[in-house]
Design a protein around this motif. Structure first.
Motif, PDB file in Angstrom:
ATOM      1  N   VAL A   1       0.830  -1.205   0.000  1.00  0.00           N
ATOM      2  CA  VAL A   1       0.000   0.000   0.000  1.00  0.00           C
ATOM      3  C   VAL A   1       0.862   1.252   0.000  1.00  0.00           C
ATOM      4  O   VAL A   1       0.586   2.229  -0.705  1.00  0.00           O
TER       5      VAL A   1
ATOM      6  N   GLU B   1      -1.856   6.955   2.091  1.00  0.00           N
ATOM      7  CA  GLU B   1      -2.147   5.532   2.267  1.00  0.00           C
ATOM      8  C   GLU B   1      -3.616   5.331   2.612  1.00  0.00           C
ATOM      9  O   GLU B   1      -4.227   4.327   2.205  1.00  0.00           O
ATOM     10  N   LYS B   2      -4.201   6.269   3.340  1.00  0.00           N
ATOM     11  CA  LYS B   2      -5.626   6.176   3.668  1.00  0.00           C
ATOM     12  C   LYS B   2      -6.465   6.162   2.400  1.00  0.00           C
ATOM     13  O   LYS B   2      -7.433   5.401   2.281  1.00  0.00           O
TER      14      LYS B   2
ATOM     15  N   TYR C   1      -6.182   2.701   0.865  1.00  0.00           N
ATOM     16  CA  TYR C   1      -6.982   1.710   1.591  1.00  0.00           C
ATOM     17  C   TYR C   1      -8.470   1.835   1.238  1.00  0.00           C
ATOM     18  O   TYR C   1      -9.178   0.835   1.090  1.00  0.00           O
ATOM     19  N   ARG C   2      -8.936   3.068   1.108  1.00  0.00           N
ATOM     20  CA  ARG C   2     -10.354   3.267   0.763  1.00  0.00           C
ATOM     21  C   ARG C   2     -10.652   2.764  -0.644  1.00  0.00           C
ATOM     22  O   ARG C   2     -11.683   2.140  -0.888  1.00  0.00           O
TER      23      ARG C   2
END
Length: 617
Positions: A132, A143-144, A147-148
């Motif tokens: 990621v 990175e958020k 992830y989404r």
């Protein structure tokens, strides 16, 4: 090196020392996200500078201004401890027209991946075991964010196809991530697509989640706020997460309800013991309904009212005058509340010995209670002790038919009402006091006058930049029991505030009902009150600029600054993205330093300070 040396009008790639580069004024990107620049620096450090910068070298200058690649230049500034990035390849021209074309072209041609394409691409990279963190660096995102997108990549293909075909929104797609039943998800998908196609009654993200997980409880639920998420998990409750709403999802509502009832019962017992009540009961709803009171057939005892000393009454008037002028500080408000508490009084020990309370948790998760209730089985003892009057309603075995018909009874009631009105005409002060008493909600669900209190909307969906007088936004303290409170005692207590305070209450709630529909009358009131909407509202990116089109933003920028359409400040503004335009206009209205930097004149300052969109004048 001399950056000017050996550079002709024809574009040529030169290796130039970083210290000889700067962001040129014609570079259209003026709004910079520092976090995004840091991510871009990580990307360049890892994969190198994939695309050369483009620069403009003006006659007589030793340095090269970057007209395309300003973000990359800012990122390279963070990498100057690495020798690889101290000499930068730059495509350079001395022709200002070419430089302008480069500056405009790169930003105009930049197209981000469509959400569905990005989701599928991230999913493929994850399948290929790409970390990621590496995906985030490669694409210059957090990175958020990755992830989404990866959470969305696990959705059925039919949902991603609908997103790609613009049959549903990205928010709709995100809502589907809370479910784990593919068949149900596809069924709900068809409902969403149908609602979007109709163009009205479009299924919201909330309703999608409800359809997919009807039994799930959100972490923001009042029961969760009261019990605590950790206590729920300690009891074996399972927790999921809505990645896009950043809220916990509780999968075992039965565990939550059991904990909620037990903790509420304990809270009721502790409060009854601490305050001296005979008993306590719990209500699992967020309020005490009329049905609960009716089914319990409770009697009531009320607080024994207190009285002010002469000094306290004088002090209350002083505090009320400060509050009316919006000049009362927190200490003064606390003092005023303490004086109000004296008038409201308290229950006696004898009352509490025969009465109890029903405890419940309100919508905000705070414990509340209805107190002073007497059960039917305790009524006789309470009457004997003198804490409650004997009931005037004695049961009879048979009621004889009244000789007065219902129609006649109704007419007689009208006569009584007329007589009461006639008498009240001679006491306008009492009438105004009673009207204020009803308006501020002290009567609960009952009324004294045949006036309906409407909900007059005065709060926009976006409250940014909007502020009203606290007298319009701070509610009056409501009665403990909106159905069965003793209105005579409540009204007597209310009247002790005095004429000045009651007239303030009356004015406050009358004004809150203002909804003049007639344009001429509204204009007359505005003139008489010297209304200035900008005292309450300032346009921001969130509440206005971000909700209108880009061309209109360019017009506003040009018009408010009094600039020609070809002025560099205007042409630079035109090249910004819509969100950047909205932020720039917000700064123009809210930031004095921005106006100073733009050379705003006093006349323009005055115009900006009073400007309103059409329809708000």
């Amino acid at each position: 090196m001399n950056a000017q040396a050996n550079i002709t009008a024809a574009p040529v790639v030169q290796n130039i020392e970083f210290s000889n580069l700067y962001v040129d004024d014609i570079n259209p990107r003026t709004v910079v996200d520092d976090e995004a620049i840091a991510r871009l620096a990580d990307n360049i450090k890892k994969v190198g500078l994939i695309q050369n910068l483009a620069g403009y070298c003006q006659d007589g200058r030793d340095r090269v201004g970057i007209v395309a690649g300003g973000r990359r230049l800012r990122a390279l500034a963070l990498l100057q401890d690495d020798p690889r990035f101290q000499i930068i390849p730059v495509k350079v021209t001395t022709d200002p027209d070419i430089a302008q074309q480069w500056a405009s072209s790169e930003n105009a041609q930049r197209v981000d991946l469509a959400p569905a394409e990005e989701i599928r691409h991230y999913g493929k990279l994850a399948e290929d075991k790409v970390e990621v963190s590496d995906i985030a660096v490669a694409y210059g995102v957090t990175e958020k964010h990755v992830y989404r997108r990866l959470a969305l990549s696990n959705l059925p293909d039919a949902i991603l196809d609908a997103l790609q075909n613009e049959e549903i929104s990205l928010g709709h797609a995100a809502a589907f991530t809370v479910g784990n039943d593919e068949a149900l998800a596809l069924e709900v998908l068809e409902q969403v697509k149908d609602s979007v196609a109709r163009g009205y009654s479009v299924m919201s993200e909330y309703h999608i989640k409800q359809a997919l997980r009807p039994d799930v409880v959100k972490g923001s639920d009042r029961r969760v706020n009261f019990v605590g998420l950790e206590a729920y998990k300690d009891a074996g409750g399972q927790v999921g997460h809505d990645l896009f709403d950043e809220d916990a999802l509780l999968d075992n509502p039965e565990i939550l309800d059991e904990l909620f009832a037990a903790k509420l019962a304990l809270a009721g017992e502790e409060r009854a013991k601490a305050e001296g009540w005979k008993w306590s009961e719990i209500c699992l709803d967020s309020y005490i309904s009329y049905d609960v009171m009716q089914e319990g057939n409770f009697g009531r005892v009320y607080r024994i009212e207190g009285e002010w000393t002469e000094d306290q009454a004088t002090r209350y008037d002083e505090l009320a005058e400060l509050a009316e002028g919006d000049a009362l500080d927190d200490a003064g408000r606390d003092e005023m509340d303490a004086l109000d508490a004296i008038i409201e009084g308290d229950y006696s020990a004898d009352q509490k010995a025969h009465a109890g309370l029903i405890i419940y948790v309100g919508r905000n998760g705070e414990v509340e209670a209805t107190t002073g209730l007497i059960r039917q089985e305790d009524r006789a003892a309470a009457e004997e002790a003198g804490v409650i009057e004997p009931s005037k309603h004695k049961p009879v075995e048979k009621v004889a038919k009244s000789p007065i018909s219902d129609k006649l009874r109704m007419n007689l009631g009208r006569v009584s009402t007329g007589a009461r009105q006639d008498a009240l005409l001679d006491d306008p002060q009492l009438a105004l006091h009673l009207f204020a008493f009803q308006l501020c909600g002290k009567m609960g669900y009952r009324s004294a006058f045949g006036f309906r209190k409407d909900e007059v909307p005065n709060m926009p969906e976006t409250e940014t930049g909007y502020e009203l007088d606290k007298r319009l936004t701070t509610p009056e303290k409501q009665p403990e029991d909106p159905f069965n409170s003793d209105l005579v005692k409540e009204f007597q207590t209310f009247r002790r505030r005095g004429d000045k305070k009651i007239m303030e209450v009356l004015n406050r709630f009358l004004v809150s009902q203002l909804s003049v529909g007639d344009e001429d009358l509204g204009a007359f009131i505005d003139k008489a009150t010297k209304r200035n909407t900008r005292d309450n509202w300032t346009p921001t990116a969130e509440n206005f600029f971000g909700k209108v089109g880009g061309p209109y933003l360019v017009f506003l920028w040009t018009d408010l600054l009094g600039l020609a359409a070809d002025h560099p400040t205007v042409t630079s503004f035109e090249k910004l993205k819509k969100g950047e335009k909205a932020d720039k206009l917000e700064s123009l209205f809210a930031d004095a330093d921005t106006r100073k930097a733009l050379g705003v004149t006093e006349t323009q300052e005055a115009r900006i300070a009073t400007w309103l969109p059409e329809g708000m004048v």
